[in-house]
Design a protein around this motif. Structure first.
Motif, PDB file in Angstrom:
ATOM      1  N   ILE A 105       0.861  -1.202   0.000  1.00  0.00           N
ATOM      2  CA  ILE A 105       0.000   0.000   0.000  1.00  0.00           C
ATOM      3  C   ILE A 105       0.895   1.250   0.000  1.00  0.00           C
ATOM      4  O   ILE A 105       0.651   2.206  -0.748  1.00  0.00           O
ATOM      5  CB  ILE A 105      -0.920   0.016   1.247  1.00  0.00           C
ATOM      6  CG1 ILE A 105      -1.714  -1.268   1.364  1.00  0.00           C
ATOM      7  CG2 ILE A 105      -1.809   1.278   1.265  1.00  0.00           C
ATOM      8  CD1 ILE A 105      -2.969  -1.368   0.573  1.00  0.00           C
ATOM      9  N   PHE A 106       1.924   1.224   0.832  1.00  0.00           N
ATOM     10  CA  PHE A 106       2.802   2.394   0.935  1.00  0.00           C
ATOM     11  C   PHE A 106       3.641   2.602  -0.336  1.00  0.00           C
ATOM     12  O   PHE A 106       4.015   3.730  -0.646  1.00  0.00           O
ATOM     13  CB  PHE A 106       3.692   2.307   2.178  1.00  0.00           C
ATOM     14  CG  PHE A 106       2.956   2.532   3.473  1.00  0.00           C
ATOM     15  CD1 PHE A 106       1.633   2.994   3.484  1.00  0.00           C
ATOM     16  CD2 PHE A 106       3.571   2.288   4.696  1.00  0.00           C
ATOM     17  CE1 PHE A 106       0.946   3.210   4.683  1.00  0.00           C
ATOM     18  CE2 PHE A 106       2.900   2.502   5.894  1.00  0.00           C
ATOM     19  CZ  PHE A 106       1.587   2.952   5.888  1.00  0.00           C
ATOM     20  N   ASN A 107       3.932   1.513  -1.050  1.00  0.00           N
ATOM     21  CA  ASN A 107       4.610   1.686  -2.355  1.00  0.00           C
ATOM     22  C   ASN A 107       3.758   2.547  -3.281  1.00  0.00           C
ATOM     23  O   ASN A 107       4.271   3.213  -4.182  1.00  0.00           O
ATOM     24  CB  ASN A 107       4.833   0.327  -3.040  1.00  0.00           C
ATOM     25  CG  ASN A 107       6.003  -0.430  -2.455  1.00  0.00           C
ATOM     26  OD1 ASN A 107       6.837   0.141  -1.753  1.00  0.00           O
ATOM     27  ND2 ASN A 107       6.071  -1.728  -2.726  1.00  0.00           N
ATOM     28  N   CYS A 108       2.436   2.483  -3.049  1.00  0.00           N
ATOM     29  CA  CYS A 108       1.527   3.242  -3.902  1.00  0.00           C
ATOM     30  C   CYS A 108       1.235   4.635  -3.344  1.00  0.00           C
ATOM     31  O   CYS A 108       0.643   5.456  -4.035  1.00  0.00           O
ATOM     32  CB  CYS A 108       0.227   2.450  -4.094  1.00  0.00           C
ATOM     33  SG  CYS A 108       0.544   0.807  -4.792  1.00  0.00           S
ATOM     34  N   VAL A 109       1.689   4.880  -2.121  1.00  0.00           N
ATOM     35  CA  VAL A 109       1.522   6.213  -1.516  1.00  0.00           C
ATOM     36  C   VAL A 109       2.799   7.035  -1.723  1.00  0.00           C
ATOM     37  O   VAL A 109       2.750   8.200  -2.114  1.00  0.00           O
ATOM     38  CB  VAL A 109       1.219   6.086   0.006  1.00  0.00           C
ATOM     39  CG1 VAL A 109       1.214   7.456   0.678  1.00  0.00           C
ATOM     40  CG2 VAL A 109      -0.118   5.376   0.220  1.00  0.00           C
ATOM     41  N   ALA A 110       3.943   6.404  -1.471  1.00  0.00           N
ATOM     42  CA  ALA A 110       5.230   7.120  -1.566  1.00  0.00           C
ATOM     43  C   ALA A 110       5.540   7.431  -3.028  1.00  0.00           C
ATOM     44  O   ALA A 110       5.033   6.773  -3.940  1.00  0.00           O
ATOM     45  CB  ALA A 110       6.328   6.260  -0.957  1.00  0.00           C
ATOM     46  N   LYS A 334      -6.338  -4.626   8.386  1.00  0.00           N
ATOM     47  CA  LYS A 334      -7.735  -4.786   7.936  1.00  0.00           C
ATOM     48  C   LYS A 334      -8.381  -3.417   7.751  1.00  0.00           C
ATOM     49  O   LYS A 334      -9.017  -3.142   6.728  1.00  0.00           O
ATOM     50  CB  LYS A 334      -8.489  -5.626   8.983  1.00  0.00           C
ATOM     51  CG  LYS A 334      -9.927  -5.938   8.662  1.00  0.00           C
ATOM     52  CD  LYS A 334     -10.454  -6.881   9.743  1.00  0.00           C
ATOM     53  CE  LYS A 334     -11.920  -7.130   9.759  1.00  0.00           C
ATOM     54  NZ  LYS A 334     -12.755  -6.792   8.665  1.00  0.00           N
ATOM     55  N   LYS A 335      -8.179  -2.567   8.729  1.00  0.00           N
ATOM     56  CA  LYS A 335      -8.764  -1.226   8.673  1.00  0.00           C
ATOM     57  C   LYS A 335      -8.152  -0.429   7.503  1.00  0.00           C
ATOM     58  O   LYS A 335      -8.867   0.301   6.792  1.00  0.00           O
ATOM     59  CB  LYS A 335      -8.498  -0.522  10.011  1.00  0.00           C
ATOM     60  CG  LYS A 335      -8.988   0.886  10.094  1.00  0.00           C
ATOM     61  CD  LYS A 335     -10.505   0.940  10.224  1.00  0.00           C
ATOM     62  CE  LYS A 335     -10.976   2.383  10.068  1.00  0.00           C
ATOM     63  NZ  LYS A 335     -12.413   2.500   9.933  1.00  0.00           N
ATOM     64  N   THR A 336      -6.837  -0.617   7.287  1.00  0.00           N
ATOM     65  CA  THR A 336      -6.189   0.085   6.163  1.00  0.00           C
ATOM     66  C   THR A 336      -6.826  -0.352   4.848  1.00  0.00           C
ATOM     67  O   THR A 336      -7.144   0.476   3.981  1.00  0.00           O
ATOM     68  CB  THR A 336      -4.673  -0.236   6.125  1.00  0.00           C
ATOM     69  OG1 THR A 336      -4.121   0.003   7.412  1.00  0.00           O
ATOM     70  CG2 THR A 336      -3.940   0.616   5.096  1.00  0.00           C
ATOM     71  N   TYR A 337      -7.023  -1.668   4.683  1.00  0.00           N
ATOM     72  CA  TYR A 337      -7.656  -2.190   3.466  1.00  0.00           C
ATOM     73  C   TYR A 337      -9.051  -1.594   3.275  1.00  0.00           C
ATOM     74  O   TYR A 337      -9.456  -1.248   2.169  1.00  0.00           O
ATOM     75  CB  TYR A 337      -7.731  -3.718   3.522  1.00  0.00           C
ATOM     76  CG  TYR A 337      -6.487  -4.454   3.037  1.00  0.00           C
ATOM     77  CD1 TYR A 337      -5.318  -3.776   2.681  1.00  0.00           C
ATOM     78  CD2 TYR A 337      -6.485  -5.848   2.917  1.00  0.00           C
ATOM     79  CE1 TYR A 337      -4.195  -4.457   2.235  1.00  0.00           C
ATOM     80  CE2 TYR A 337      -5.368  -6.536   2.469  1.00  0.00           C
ATOM     81  CZ  TYR A 337      -4.225  -5.841   2.124  1.00  0.00           C
ATOM     82  OH  TYR A 337      -3.129  -6.515   1.672  1.00  0.00           O
TER      83      TYR A 337
END
Ligand code: AMP
Ligand code: TRP
Length: 345
Positions: A105-110, A334-337
């Motif tokens: 997920i963070f690869n897609c944020v950074a 889970k909450k992040t997803y």
């Protein structure tokens, strides 16, 4: 929705930090990281979570058998230095798959540009960056995931990790902003004390590192008393006597390093050390430092060797720690997803 997950106003005070199982532990790791982890565990003000970051280690080639050994040896090092698996969560990163899942997920944020600015990337990738692994480039996003999958509020590290922690804060801020939530904490780095940057014994302007080709440049946690004494005797210095105040160490990187190490090992401040040893020559100070280093480090290396005879115990501790880690990490993932919009989270 998982109601147990908190928002930033109510974050539990929690410490997270990691060390790579790539090669042995050095005095730099001990003073810059491990000793301070133990202090934070003992302070009892935070939950403490410590990790052998094996997924980070493989961003550069690791021989599989050596990686396994180094992971167990690092675990033995943590325990020998004073990390108590009853008080802290102690485990290896790959055993809690939530780290790698959040890292995606963070690869897609950074942003690519953030990664390109990282000095560790530039140093490690060197001139041939086209041939470096994609994992080495994305390393800081995995590190942000290590920290934020626990909603960690504080991260004790050595000075060299400061930039990575700033990136962790940037990832949390951008995620919270992009999704309009207040979900990840803006973690505080804890870079304190006399020995947050222990330097090489051969060159006072270079960090003491397990990857330095010269073994004389560092103290390894597995060095015996004679080796420690010999390395300190041979450590580069200058011809002047020690000053009585910290100001007198400016422009004297080698002298400053040895005084910082003395302060770190003894628990005194640099000023307290200099009040005592100011005016002494290195011929007198070095044996004092040697005696102190041996008295602090030998019990740790002896205990590490003893623990390494009981690998099944080490593996049990790691498995138990991974279970505890996942209890915290799973609901946060889970909450992040859910926040990101994954069906079935
Ligand atoms: P590493 O061995 O690179 O995984 O580092 C583990 C921890 O030790 C990190 O918090 C580093 O900042 C710290 N560390 C490594 N080398 C040094 C050093 N020479 N001085 C102080 N801290 C260090
Ligand atoms: N990058 C750190 C180092 O090389 C190791 C690390 C990985 C870490 N994940 C972390 C440190 C999370 C603190 C918190 O030293």
């Amino acid at each position: 929705m998982n109601e147990a997950v908190q928002t930033s106003s109510t974050f539990t005070p929690r410490v997270f930090s990691g060390i790579q199982p790539s090669g042995g532990l050095t005095l730099g790791n001990y003073l810059g990281a491990m000793k301070r982890f133990v202090d934070m565990q003992e302070a009892g003000t935070h939950e403490t979570v410590f990790c052998m970051v094996d997924l980070h280690a493989i961003t550069v080639w690791q021989d599989p058998a050596k990686l396994q050994r180094a992971t167990r040896e690092l675990c033995a090092g943590f325990i020998a230095a004073g990390i108590d698996p009853k008080k802290s969560i102690l485990f290896n990163q790959s055993a809690a798959p939530e780290h790698a899942q959040l890292a995606w997920i963070f690869n897609c944020v950074a942003r690519m540009g953030w990664m390109q600015r990282m000095t560790q990337w530039k140093d490690k990738a060197g001139k041939n960056s086209q041939n470096a692994s994609l994992g080495l480039f994305a390393y800081p996003a995995l590190m942000a995931a290590d920290i934020l999958i626990y909603h960690a509020t504080h991260v004790p590290v050595g000075e060299d990790q400061k930039q990575h922690l700033e990136l962790t804060r940037d990832v949390a801020t951008k995620f919270n902003h992009d999704y309009g939530v207040d979900f990840f904490p803006i973690t505080e780095p804890v870079i304190e004390g006399a020995a947050t940057r222990v330097m090489s014994f051969r060159d006072g302007t270079k960090k003491m590192s397990k990857s330095d080709p010269s073994d004389a440049s560092r103290i390894n946690m597995t060095d015996d008393a004679d080796t420690i004494a010999k390395k300190i005797r041979k450590a580069k210095t200058d011809p002047e006597a020690l000053p009585s105040e910290a100001k007198g160490l400016e422009e004297r990187p080698e002298a400053r390093n040895l005084v910082n190490i003395y302060a770190g090992l003894s628990g005194l401040t640099v000023d307290q050390v200099l009040a005592d040893v100011g005016g002494k020559q290195f011929s007198e100070f070095k044996p004092m430092l040697s005696d102190l280093a041996v008295s602090k480090l030998s019990p740790i290396s002896t205990e590490m060797a003893r623990l390494m005879e009981h690998q099944d115990e080490i593996d049990k501790i790691l498995a138990h720690g991974a279970g505890q880690a996942r209890e915290i990490a799973a609901p946060i993932l889970k909450k992040t997803y859910e926040i990101v919009g994954m069906v079935g989270a």
